[in-house]
Design an enzyme around this catalytic site. Structure first.
Site, PDB file in Angstrom:
ATOM      1  N   TYR A 109      12.296 -23.813  38.843  1.00  0.00           N
ATOM      2  CA  TYR A 109      13.448 -23.836  37.932  1.00  0.00           C
ATOM      3  C   TYR A 109      14.951 -24.296  38.367  1.00  0.00           C
ATOM      4  O   TYR A 109      15.660 -24.272  39.016  1.00  0.00           O
ATOM      5  CB  TYR A 109      13.595 -21.353  39.305  1.00  0.00           C
ATOM      6  CG  TYR A 109      14.575 -20.981  38.474  1.00  0.00           C
ATOM      7  CD1 TYR A 109      14.035 -19.806  37.374  1.00  0.00           C
ATOM      8  CD2 TYR A 109      16.431 -21.226  38.793  1.00  0.00           C
ATOM      9  CE1 TYR A 109      14.950 -19.229  36.867  1.00  0.00           C
ATOM     10  CE2 TYR A 109      16.835 -20.117  38.558  1.00  0.00           C
ATOM     11  CZ  TYR A 109      16.157 -19.823  37.057  1.00  0.00           C
ATOM     12  OH  TYR A 109      17.128 -18.079  36.523  1.00  0.00           O
ATOM     13  N   GLU A 197      17.697 -20.001  31.008  1.00  0.00           N
ATOM     14  CA  GLU A 197      17.025 -19.875  32.136  1.00  0.00           C
ATOM     15  C   GLU A 197      15.393 -20.769  31.850  1.00  0.00           C
ATOM     16  O   GLU A 197      15.450 -20.889  31.136  1.00  0.00           O
ATOM     17  CB  GLU A 197      16.025 -18.733  32.570  1.00  0.00           C
ATOM     18  CG  GLU A 197      15.405 -18.305  33.236  1.00  0.00           C
ATOM     19  CD  GLU A 197      15.199 -17.053  33.681  1.00  0.00           C
ATOM     20  OE1 GLU A 197      15.739 -16.594  34.493  1.00  0.00           O
ATOM     21  OE2 GLU A 197      14.462 -16.246  32.902  1.00  0.00           O
TER      22      GLU A 197
END
Length: 389
Positions: A109, A197
């Site tokens: 991530y 993101e």
């Protein structure tokens, strides 16, 4: 303002943030044509909505033939996709993104957000790629590496090394990752993004890093500097009531409670919602009439709040600084003429021209308008009214 994944990846490309190749499609036939153009023998068909968790909701599927691309696009296009970020009502899928398959070795991530407490952007990285990062933050916060970057000095090598070491990357992988993270930070800063993101960021078998997903949100106030990004706005993805409120200069956010809130100023709005919660109620919305409210905008505010069938009472909490209380009182009267205000309305007006406002409401003698003396009194009365007490 949020944009779609395929649009975020178009921006990534300008900054050298690597992504798999892909083409957006509006029909199953277009999806098949796109897959042929991309070539290869495996493709991913991805629903394009402004929400995460699409894979778990059935909005991301793997195809091993052109026919399967067409078939999966038929299934996904037109579906109402429900994820943990859409709410139970879900979102209608109107576009799919056909992307070439990727050789996934590891998933990570990587994101950039503004940390208001630190007053600078923070880059977050985790080895828990592909998972809900909110759940990781709650259950295993030690698995998220956070590095704040002072805009005055910008992204430096030590920022990248701290992230790379935190992910446990091998020495030969660190250079590629640091270059990737540096490009992403530049993309964030130069576009006035509020959030970027990538989940998952993948490492391929060849040791390259690719943004398999992409999510970007922008500061609306800065869109004037980025007309190319503003052109990416997809009105169909935005809440219709919020759009209508915006046309009248109202800031409106729909929530899932039962007490409609009409206030002026974001701080008072937050305080009002907190007090309602403290008193045992739940706010149905955040509606800020701002400092230039007039009878028409107040009436429009009532109309928008009452579109929510869950609203059992409305709490009008105004501190008359820039906006005058008598103007709000006249707006309430106007609203009762134009809109069927069928729920109790608790009114707390304090500040400029508050006595005049009280006189206006008293003379109007509207049965379901209840006066409150202060914030706590108003919140308590609103909660009681919503409960039918």
């Amino acid at each position: 303002m949020n944009i779609h994944e395929y649009q975020a990846k178009q921006i990534f490309a300008k900054y050298g943030v690597p992504t798999p190749r892909g083409i957006v499609a509006n029909t199953p036939a277009q999806a098949a044509t796109n897959a042929q153009e991309l070539g290869g023998n495996i493709w991913v068909v991805k629903a394009q909505i402004h929400a995460g968790g699409r894979g778990l909701g059935g909005g991301v599927k793997l195809a091993k033939s052109i026919d399967e691309v067409k078939e999966l696009a038929s299934e996904i296009l037109g579906m109402t996709l429900v994820t943990h970020q859409t709410g139970p009502e879900g979102k209608l899928v109107q576009k799919v993104y056909i992307e070439e398959g990727a050789d996934i070795k590891d998933e990570y991530y990587l994101g950039v957000v503004l940390d208001r407490a630190k007053e600078m952007p923070v880059i977050m990285a985790s080895t828990e790629g592909g998972m809900e990062i909110e759940k990781v933050a709650e259950e295993s916060p030690e698995k998220i590496v956070k590095v704040a970057v002072d805009p005055a000095i910008g992204f430096q090598g030590f920022h990248g090394r701290e992230l790379a070491f935190g992910l446990g990357l091998a020495k030969e992988e660190q250079g590629k990752f640091i270059k990737f993270a540096s490009a992403l930070y530049r993309c964030y800063m130069e576009n006035d993004a509020e959030m970027i993101e990538i989940n998952p960021l993948i490492k391929t078998g060849a040791g390259d890093f690719l943004a398999l997903d992409g999510k970007m949100g922008f500061d609306d106030s800065a869109l004037g500097r980025h007309p190319d990004i503003e052109d990416m706005r997809d009105i169909s993805e935005e809440d219709a009531d919020e759009r209508e409120a915006s046309r009248y200069g109202l800031s409106y956010i729909s929530l899932d409670g039962e007490i409609g809130c009409m206030v002026n100023g974001a701080g008072l709005a937050m305080g009002t919602m907190d007090t309602i919660n403290y008193m045992g109620g739940t706010p149905a919305n955040f509606l800020d009439v701002g400092g230039s409210a007039n009878a028409e905008t107040v009436a429009k505010g009532f109309e928008i709040i009452l579109k929510n069938p869950n609203v059992k009472a409305i709490f009008v909490n105004i501190f008359g600084g820039i906006v005058r209380c008598d103007r709000i009182a006249n707006g309430i009267l106007e609203a009762t003429k134009l809109v069927d205000v069928h729920v109790p309305v608790i009114v707390r007006l304090d500040g400029t021209n508050a006595p005049e406002a009280a006189e206006i409401l008293k003379n109007a003698n509207i049965p379901n308008v209840i006066a409150a003396t202060d914030l706590a009194d108003g919140a308590a009365k609103a909660v009681a009214a919503a409960k039918g007490e």
